[in-house]
Design an enzyme around this catalytic site. Sequence first.
Site, PDB file in Angstrom:
ATOM      1  N   ASP A   1       0.903  -1.405   0.166  1.00 47.27           N
ATOM      2  CA  ASP A   1       0.164   0.409   0.244  1.00 47.27           C
ATOM      3  C   ASP A   1       0.922   0.993  -0.262  1.00 47.27           C
ATOM      4  O   ASP A   1       2.010   1.053   0.454  1.00 47.27           O
ATOM      5  CB  ASP A   1      -0.811  -0.106   1.207  1.00 47.27           C
ATOM      6  CG  ASP A   1      -2.481   0.913   0.744  1.00 47.27           C
ATOM      7  OD1 ASP A   1      -2.336   2.386   0.070  1.00 47.27           O
ATOM      8  OD2 ASP A   1      -3.273   0.734   1.729  1.00 47.27           O
TER       9      ASP A   1
HETATM   10  C1  BGC Z   1      -4.737   3.024  -0.047  1.00 50.69           C
HETATM   11  C2  BGC Z   1      -5.302   2.672  -1.358  1.00 50.69           C
HETATM   12  C3  BGC Z   1      -5.080   2.583  -2.495  1.00 50.69           C
HETATM   13  C4  BGC Z   1      -3.137   3.361  -1.862  1.00 50.69           C
HETATM   14  C5  BGC Z   1      -3.018   4.948  -3.637  1.00 50.69           C
HETATM   15  C6  BGC Z   1      -3.600   4.439  -0.249  1.00 50.69           C
HETATM   16  O1  BGC Z   1      -3.641   5.395   0.284  1.00 50.69           O
HETATM   17  O2  BGC Z   1      -4.924   2.250   1.243  1.00 50.69           O
HETATM   18  O3  BGC Z   1      -6.128   2.080  -1.463  1.00 50.69           O
HETATM   19  O4  BGC Z   1      -5.041   1.684  -3.869  1.00 50.69           O
HETATM   20  O5  BGC Z   1      -3.814   4.964  -1.333  1.00 50.69           O
HETATM   21  O6  BGC Z   1      -4.075   5.202  -4.202  1.00 50.69           O
END
Ligand code: BGC
Length: 753
Positions: A304
């Site tokens: 993530d």
């Molecule tokens: C989220 C993810 C997301 C990523 C990219 C993170 O803050 O938890 O689900 O895909 O950001 O935007």
Amino acid sequence: MDGGKLKGSTVVTHVGHWRNISVLSHRWWSSAAMLGVLTIIFAMAAPAIAQSSEQHPWMNKSLSSDERADMVLKEMTLAEKIGLLHGEGMPGWSRVMPKLYLGNGGAGFVLAVPRLGIPQIEMSDAAYGVRMSAQNGRYSTALPANIAAAASWDPEAACDYGALIGGELRAQGYNMSLGGGVNLTREPRNGRTFEYQGEDPLLAGTLAGNRIKCEQAQHVIGDIKHYAMNDQEDGRDEVDVIISRRAMRESDLLAFQIGIGIANPGAVMCSYNAVNGDYACQNKYTLTDVLKKDWQFKGFVLSDWGGTHSTVKASAAGLDMEQPLDDFFGQKLKQAVEAGKVSMAELDDHAHRILRSEFEDGLVDYPTQKSVIDVEANLAIARRIAGQSIVLLKNKDGILPLDRKTVRSIAVIGPHADTGMISGGGSAQVDPPGPASPWQAHVWFPTSPLKAVSAADPAIKVQFDSGADPSSAAALARQVDVAIVFAYQWMSEGKDLPNLSLPENQDALIEQVAAANPRTIVVLETGTAVTMPWIDKVSGVLEAWYAGSKGADAVADVLSGDVNPSAKLPLTFPRSEADLPHPDLVKPPGGGGDAGAVVKPEDAKPTFSVHYDEGLKVGYKWYDAENKPVLFPFGYGLSYTTYQYSDLKVEPGKEPTVRFVVKNTGSRAGAEIAEVYVALPADAGEPPKRLAGWSKVHLNPGESREISLPVNARELSIYDEGADAWKQLPGRYTFMVGGSSKDLPLQQAINLP
Ligand code: BGC
């Protein structure tokens, strides 16, 4: 020479030149001249050929993705391999990103290797539609939120959902989705509940799997996330989740296992939180022992955004790619390889997995081409899925569908009910037409309940009140045949809900309107369960969730009866927060919220823990085991017709078959979601029952059908921690069939070896 002449002569000279070549090519001197010309032409075209070329042996589509990935890998330099293992940034990320201009404007990207014909991986968030369309000057359809799609219990609808998103991703120049959220609703106040698929692993995993499978059929890499146990947002990047392995394997991890089994996704995103002491993106147990070894996952694990915490440890634990940048998997990884701290074999495994997914999901063979989508067709799909997702929770005296003969006037009440419906925030946010949506803002899609209700029957007088002053709304309600209150509860990634109440005094608004006119219908626009202190005072309740671009039309379809509701709750609605496994959310030391996706130093430790002592008892399993009455149970939902269940026969076997008959006993055609639960033998130490399967059956009035459902052996098994394996205990298994987890008229017990 005038311009026209110059233009004309240039064209003529060019054509003549080619003509001359073809006519005179039998002469040796002209052949030599031709060779010279061709050499120049080929030299000019060379870079393009090297990039696209069929000439690389790995471009042979008859080879397996593993073979093709291995062939490419053999040609790669260390720098090229490292280049695959990290992103190059995301608009708005907090660091200098020199190569950001090379990306497509989405959440992340990985550079191409043009000399080997390996394309750039372009990722976009895509929970319920493609994110960041406004800031990139593009268009995206918003589907109903994922929790809504789960309420359809419909794998075919999940497939349509994924196919639509996959198609829109490619049209916008992306070839990877970050959309497949499947964390279980262990905590309904979790700010991302709307992005997930409810509280049961079989339901959630099946629907997420079908969504991703059909998304990938559009030649994008699909991703399942957030692996694992990311079940609350407050303090998500500093929390250590403490839970037994058995509880994990039979609940949250099982949802991933089922989804991965169905979709074979190209990627798994590891989550921000820690699990039993180790951050999820450097957790050997979840990433390697379970995901890669036990489940044989062949794709790659990406972190993530900002969820990578180390180089050597994370790489060894099974993290393949850091996103969105290269703090740990760039220069530091290269140095670790050169110093022998990370072996070349380990590095190759990471790179192999990424290349493999690029071949497997068609990124190499089907390059993206930006294009215009069929907006109308996709809006029609969004409307149809929303219609299949709206749950009818209460329908006193058959107030719904609205009777056109007797209902001559309607009051549409609620904040924004004249202009739009709310959507879920954070990285799932889809932009409505207009400017880009800010992070964590209330975004109202321009789908107007007032307009949709008015359009359904122009002969009915429809008036509006925002509800800002409940007494004015009540005064209007008193004058009309039916009052419809559109109530909302907004939620977003990065923060949990303080409670399950409707915000902004909406409970009081509903109370006052219902007191003025008991023929009040509440339409809920929520991303999770809500409490309903007014439930006994209203006549009807529809749960419309975050209903997407066509939400208001879909609600009007159900109010009018054009669509007979068939959806069922994918999560329990408790009577109050006091009945939850954790009445008080456990907060990080600094208070609520999310510290933000910041890159942490290598030795950063979680700052607090949440003990999931309820273990296996997630959702309905908790309320069943604790004998707690609920507001609306898991699997519950009404229809405008009625169904009767009969003739249960369970045939024993390794995969027992459950047969029963469902009959439509009402006067309208409808679709019933028939649910099968099983209670395991007492010594299994399980909650009272678990979902073992379901079937959505379409029936005309008076029609009956026999359903035959094979039950997968895993639904009858428990996870044995000591043996590190699933096992089925001999004993008495009780199968229960009906229309909700609390309405199971058919039961039969059998002995299984
Ligand atoms: C989220 C993810 C997301 C990523 C990219 C993170 O803050 O938890 O689900 O895909 O950001 O935007």
